[in-house]
Scaffold this motif. Structure first.
Motif, PDB file in Angstrom:
ATOM      1  N   UNK A  11       0.829  -1.209   0.000  1.00 11.76           N
ATOM      2  CA  UNK A  11       0.000   0.000   0.000  1.00 11.76           C
ATOM      3  C   UNK A  11       0.859   1.253   0.000  1.00 11.76           C
ATOM      4  N   UNK A  12       1.895   1.283   0.819  1.00 13.32           N
ATOM      5  CA  UNK A  12       2.750   2.460   0.883  1.00 13.32           C
ATOM      6  C   UNK A  12       3.518   2.657  -0.421  1.00 13.32           C
ATOM      7  N   UNK A  13       4.011   1.567  -1.000  1.00 10.46           N
ATOM      8  CA  UNK A  13       4.713   1.679  -2.276  1.00 10.46           C
ATOM      9  C   UNK A  13       3.779   2.155  -3.374  1.00 10.46           C
ATOM     10  N   UNK A  14       2.538   1.677  -3.357  1.00  8.35           N
ATOM     11  CA  UNK A  14       1.568   2.091  -4.368  1.00  8.35           C
ATOM     12  C   UNK A  14       1.238   3.572  -4.261  1.00  8.35           C
ATOM     13  N   UNK A  15       1.397   4.133  -3.059  1.00  9.74           N
ATOM     14  CA  UNK A  15       1.144   5.557  -2.848  1.00  9.74           C
ATOM     15  C   UNK A  15       2.377   6.419  -3.107  1.00  9.74           C
ATOM     16  N   UNK A  16       3.466   5.785  -3.534  1.00  6.27           N
ATOM     17  CA  UNK A  16       4.649   6.537  -3.920  1.00  6.27           C
ATOM     18  C   UNK A  16       5.771   6.571  -2.924  1.00  6.27           C
ATOM     19  N   UNK A  17       5.633   5.862  -1.806  1.00  6.42           N
ATOM     20  CA  UNK A  17       6.705   5.846  -0.808  1.00  6.42           C
ATOM     21  C   UNK A  17       7.870   4.977  -1.282  1.00  6.42           C
ATOM     22  N   UNK A  18       9.067   5.386  -0.924  1.00  6.58           N
ATOM     23  CA  UNK A  18      10.235   4.525  -1.091  1.00  6.58           C
ATOM     24  C   UNK A  18      10.299   3.634   0.144  1.00  6.58           C
ATOM     25  N   UNK A  19       9.967   2.375  -0.036  1.00  9.45           N
ATOM     26  CA  UNK A  19       9.779   1.454   1.081  1.00  9.45           C
ATOM     27  C   UNK A  19      11.047   0.642   1.327  1.00  9.45           C
ATOM     28  N   UNK A  20      11.404   0.507   2.600  1.00  9.65           N
ATOM     29  CA  UNK A  20      12.464  -0.414   3.005  1.00  9.65           C
ATOM     30  C   UNK A  20      11.822  -1.444   3.933  1.00  9.65           C
ATOM     31  N   UNK A  21      11.880  -2.708   3.561  1.00 10.95           N
ATOM     32  CA  UNK A  21      11.306  -3.759   4.385  1.00 10.95           C
ATOM     33  C   UNK A  21      12.443  -4.564   5.011  1.00 10.95           C
ATOM     34  N   UNK A  22      12.228  -4.976   6.250  1.00 12.53           N
ATOM     35  CA  UNK A  22      13.289  -5.660   6.977  1.00 12.53           C
ATOM     36  C   UNK A  22      12.711  -6.823   7.766  1.00 12.53           C
ATOM     37  N   UNK A  23      13.451  -7.915   7.828  1.00 11.35           N
ATOM     38  CA  UNK A  23      13.063  -9.102   8.583  1.00 11.35           C
ATOM     39  C   UNK A  23      14.275 -10.020   8.666  1.00 11.35           C
ATOM     40  N   UNK A  24      14.080 -11.161   9.305  1.00 12.82           N
ATOM     41  CA  UNK A  24      15.183 -12.108   9.438  1.00 12.82           C
ATOM     42  C   UNK A  24      15.337 -13.006   8.224  1.00 12.82           C
ATOM     43  N   UNK A  25      14.235 -13.281   7.506  1.00 14.12           N
ATOM     44  CA  UNK A  25      14.253 -14.252   6.407  1.00 14.12           C
ATOM     45  C   UNK A  25      14.351 -13.522   5.072  1.00 14.12           C
ATOM     46  N   UNK A  26      15.510 -13.632   4.449  1.00 18.98           N
ATOM     47  CA  UNK A  26      15.760 -12.883   3.232  1.00 18.98           C
ATOM     48  C   UNK A  26      14.895 -13.361   2.073  1.00 18.98           C
ATOM     49  N   UNK A  27      14.546 -14.647   2.038  1.00 18.49           N
ATOM     50  CA  UNK A  27      13.734 -15.161   0.930  1.00 18.49           C
ATOM     51  C   UNK A  27      12.372 -14.479   0.885  1.00 18.49           C
ATOM     52  N   UNK A  43      11.336  -0.440  -3.584  1.00 14.65           N
ATOM     53  CA  UNK A  43      11.446  -1.267  -2.383  1.00 14.65           C
ATOM     54  C   UNK A  43      12.863  -1.795  -2.232  1.00 14.65           C
ATOM     55  N   UNK A  44      13.469  -1.501  -1.096  1.00 15.07           N
ATOM     56  CA  UNK A  44      14.745  -2.088  -0.721  1.00 15.07           C
ATOM     57  C   UNK A  44      14.519  -3.067   0.423  1.00 15.07           C
ATOM     58  N   UNK A  45      15.477  -3.961   0.631  1.00 15.90           N
ATOM     59  CA  UNK A  45      15.355  -4.944   1.705  1.00 15.90           C
ATOM     60  C   UNK A  45      16.581  -4.901   2.602  1.00 15.90           C
ATOM     61  N   UNK A  46      16.378  -5.233   3.861  1.00 16.69           N
ATOM     62  CA  UNK A  46      17.467  -5.353   4.821  1.00 16.69           C
ATOM     63  C   UNK A  46      17.150  -6.496   5.769  1.00 16.69           C
ATOM     64  N   UNK A  47      18.171  -7.268   6.085  1.00 13.98           N
ATOM     65  CA  UNK A  47      18.017  -8.372   7.026  1.00 13.98           C
ATOM     66  C   UNK A  47      18.373  -7.865   8.412  1.00 13.98           C
ATOM     67  N   UNK A  48      17.496  -8.114   9.385  1.00 18.03           N
ATOM     68  CA  UNK A  48      17.724  -7.613  10.739  1.00 18.03           C
ATOM     69  C   UNK A  48      17.072  -8.533  11.749  1.00 18.03           C
TER      70      UNK A  48
END
Length: 295
Positions: A11-27, A43-48
């Motif tokens: 939803x945030x990406x569809x509204x034009x936000x540059x989204x960074x999503x983070x979690x433990x599971x990279x897949x 959308x960028x990703x980070x493992x944390x």
């Protein structure tokens, strides 16, 4: 990254936000990133591991270096398992509290220290409906209640720092892939009792993400330190199939469901809604029939 978190990211990406999503599971992160990019989003990703304060601080630092800013933070990570309190071990309790409560604190503190303390920003913490406790999930109920109190305190203490706002969203029972984590008996019970609240249905992932978008938006600029319950009124009253004076409608809700993602926007999102059990997906199909006017 799945279920409600996945929906919020879309939803945030569809509204034009540059989204960074983070979690433990990279897949999982890569899968959601690919979905968003295919639809033209950023959308960028980070493992944390949010239980690691040093790791969360480094992640925020990296985001600010790459993006140049951190306007918003949505804390959706968490986990729990079903267990009566009498059978819950100290280790099990501590594990859930460490992830849900301590992890949320680590993220908030990292965001404050790494950017928002000097430049402001908005934080939304996803919690749960805990007003009357959570039988068979006392550990997560205690952690989520702690987050709600922490949110109120941070709103008071951090509000003067360039207008930081900190709020909560408390979902009730939501039709989502998260239900796949329960055993068959539990989700069969949940599915069969879906009408037993004042709205006579469960919520959708999009109804939660809509609340998040609202609290992140300028129209909520005078809302700070609240816990917004997105629960169909279930925190006020839960029905029972027998012996209940409040006669909720077992045939279904008269209130249309909002299904904005993934199949609600004129089929732009051609992604299966959830990989939840069949009975849970059947509920979503039922809710779609009464929600067509919202699409």
């Amino acid at each position: 990254m799945s279920s409600i978190g996945r929906c919020i990211a879309h939803e945030l990406a569809a509204l034009g936000a540059a989204v960074v999503i983070a979690a433990r599971k990279v897949d999982q992160l890569k899968a959601v990133q690919e979905e968003i990019r295919l639809l033209g989003g950023i959308c960028d990703i980070m493992v944390v591991n949010i239980r690691d304060a040093a790791m969360t601080a480094k992640m925020i630092e990296d985001i600010v270096v790459k993006q140049g800013k951190l306007n918003c933070l949505v804390n959706n990570a968490g986990g729990q398992f079903m267990s009566p309190a009498s059978m819950l071990s100290s280790r099990g309790f501590a594990t859930v509290v460490d992830l849900n409560l301590n992890g949320t604190f680590n993220m908030c503190k990292a965001a404050f220290d790494g950017y928002m303390g000097e430049r402001g920003g908005i934080i939304v913490n996803i919690v749960a409906e805990v007003r009357n406790g959570i039988p068979r999930a006392m550990h997560t109920g205690a952690a989520r209640a702690g987050i709600i109190n922490m949110t109120k305190t941070l709103a008071v203490e951090w509000g003067p720092y360039n207008g930081i706002r900190v709020n909560c969203i408390a979902p009730g029972l939501i039709v989502s892939s998260g239900m796949k984590n329960y055993n068959e008996d539990v989700f069969n019970m949940l599915a069969s009792g879906h009408w037993m609240n004042p709205t006579s249905r469960y919520g959708t992932e999009s109804e939660v993400s809509a609340g998040v978008v609202f609290l992140l938006s300028p129209v909520a600029s005078y809302i700070n330190g609240v816990n917004l319950e997105v629960d169909g009124g279930s925190s006020l009253s839960k029905g029972h199939p027998e012996g209940n004076d409040l006669k909720y409608n077992p045939e279904g809700s008269l209130i249309p469901a909002y299904i904005g993602w993934p199949e609600g926007k004129a089929n732009v999102y051609r992604i299966k809604h959830v990989d939840a059990p069949p009975l849970v997906n059947a509920l979503l199909d039922k809710y779609k029939k009464i929600g067509r006017s919202n699409l």
